[in-house]
Scaffold this active site. Structure first.
Site, PDB file in Angstrom:
ATOM      1  N   TYR A  45       0.897  -1.281  -0.084  1.00 26.46           N
ATOM      2  CA  TYR A  45      -0.144   0.192  -0.089  1.00 26.46           C
ATOM      3  C   TYR A  45       0.725   1.142  -0.042  1.00 26.46           C
ATOM      4  O   TYR A  45       2.138   1.316   0.117  1.00 26.46           O
ATOM      5  CB  TYR A  45      -0.955   0.043   1.370  1.00 26.46           C
ATOM      6  CG  TYR A  45      -0.308   0.627   2.589  1.00 26.46           C
ATOM      7  CD1 TYR A  45      -0.655   2.052   2.865  1.00 26.46           C
ATOM      8  CD2 TYR A  45       0.598  -0.039   2.924  1.00 26.46           C
ATOM      9  CE1 TYR A  45       0.292   2.466   3.914  1.00 26.46           C
ATOM     10  CE2 TYR A  45       1.260   0.489   4.344  1.00 26.46           C
ATOM     11  CZ  TYR A  45       1.061   1.635   4.617  1.00 26.46           C
ATOM     12  OH  TYR A  45       1.678   2.155   5.781  1.00 26.46           O
ATOM     13  N   LYS A  87       0.077   5.645   1.027  1.00 22.19           N
ATOM     14  CA  LYS A  87      -0.894   6.769   1.162  1.00 22.19           C
ATOM     15  C   LYS A  87      -0.434   8.176   0.222  1.00 22.19           C
ATOM     16  O   LYS A  87       0.789   8.449   0.347  1.00 22.19           O
ATOM     17  CB  LYS A  87      -0.979   7.563   2.472  1.00 22.19           C
ATOM     18  CG  LYS A  87      -2.034   6.535   3.321  1.00 22.19           C
ATOM     19  CD  LYS A  87      -1.996   6.860   4.894  1.00 22.19           C
ATOM     20  CE  LYS A  87      -2.787   5.917   5.672  1.00 22.19           C
ATOM     21  NZ  LYS A  87      -2.794   6.310   6.986  1.00 22.19           N
ATOM     22  N   GLU A  88      -1.367   8.766  -0.529  1.00 19.43           N
ATOM     23  CA  GLU A  88      -0.927  10.000  -1.204  1.00 19.43           C
ATOM     24  C   GLU A  88      -2.001  10.946  -0.659  1.00 19.43           C
ATOM     25  O   GLU A  88      -2.944  10.825  -0.323  1.00 19.43           O
ATOM     26  CB  GLU A  88      -1.046   9.656  -2.639  1.00 19.43           C
ATOM     27  CG  GLU A  88      -2.533   9.412  -3.334  1.00 19.43           C
ATOM     28  CD  GLU A  88      -2.529   8.989  -4.494  1.00 19.43           C
ATOM     29  OE1 GLU A  88      -1.591   8.457  -5.116  1.00 19.43           O
ATOM     30  OE2 GLU A  88      -3.723   9.423  -5.415  1.00 19.43           O
ATOM     31  N   LYS A 111      -2.446  19.063 -11.024  1.00 17.44           N
ATOM     32  CA  LYS A 111      -2.542  18.687  -9.872  1.00 17.44           C
ATOM     33  C   LYS A 111      -1.387  17.949  -9.265  1.00 17.44           C
ATOM     34  O   LYS A 111      -0.948  17.033 -10.078  1.00 17.44           O
ATOM     35  CB  LYS A 111      -3.718  17.651  -9.657  1.00 17.44           C
ATOM     36  CG  LYS A 111      -4.314  16.978  -8.574  1.00 17.44           C
ATOM     37  CD  LYS A 111      -5.506  16.074  -8.604  1.00 17.44           C
ATOM     38  CE  LYS A 111      -5.848  15.327  -7.526  1.00 17.44           C
ATOM     39  NZ  LYS A 111      -7.064  14.261  -7.755  1.00 17.44           N
TER      40      LYS A 111
END
Length: 156
Positions: A68, A70-71, A83
């Site tokens: 995994y 996280k962003e 973005k």
């Protein structure tokens, strides 16, 4: 060690329509639904799709180099249609990267088409330089093509 890599996909849809998908949580929903062989789940940890939103991407076992990451949405410029998304936990950071940023840009071509451009910028510790081989634009090319198919299906 610093590196950068990018790729582009032409989309036969107006930039404003494409940006609507890329600037929101719609892109994550398209990825979660369209890449079930790779992505197990994408969770919104916090936020509503605006700057500061954190997503947790969980990968299917044995498919990715890590389980995994996280962003966090660091910047969303609606005027320039850019973005920036930064990995803030797990994934690349666990294998020696000090910084891993994905920049998504929607570039006007004409009234009815645009170019989606993804760029990866990264810094990796010298001791882990061999892990720079984990950086590939290919997954983002898949995402951009998947998004284009989704957008074209909705606009036609």
């Amino acid at each position: 060690m610093f590196g950068t890599i990018s790729g582009e996909v032409e989309v036969n849809a107006p930039a404003s329509v494409v940006w609507e998908v890329y600037s929101s949580l719609q892109l994550a929903a398209i990825v979660e639904k369209g890449l079930t062989d790779v992505v197990e789940k994408i969770e919104v940890v916090e936020g509503d799709g605006s700057v500061g939103t954190v997503l947790k991407l969980l990968f299917r076992p044995g498919v990715a180099a890590f389980p995994y990451y996280k962003e966090k949405f660091m910047m969303i410029d609606h005027e320039k249609r850019v973005k920036d998304v930064m990995v803030v936990e797990g994934g690349y950071l666990d294998v020696g990267f000090e910084r891993y940023l994905i920049r998504l840009e929607i570039i006007d071509k004409d009234e009815k088409s645009c170019i989606t451009k993804s760029t990866i910028e990264y810094d990796i510790k010298e001791d882990y330089a061999a892990n720079a081989s984990l950086v590939s634009i290919d997954p983002l090319m898949v995402v951009m093509n998947l998004a284009a198919i989704h957008i074209l299906a909705k606009t036609n």
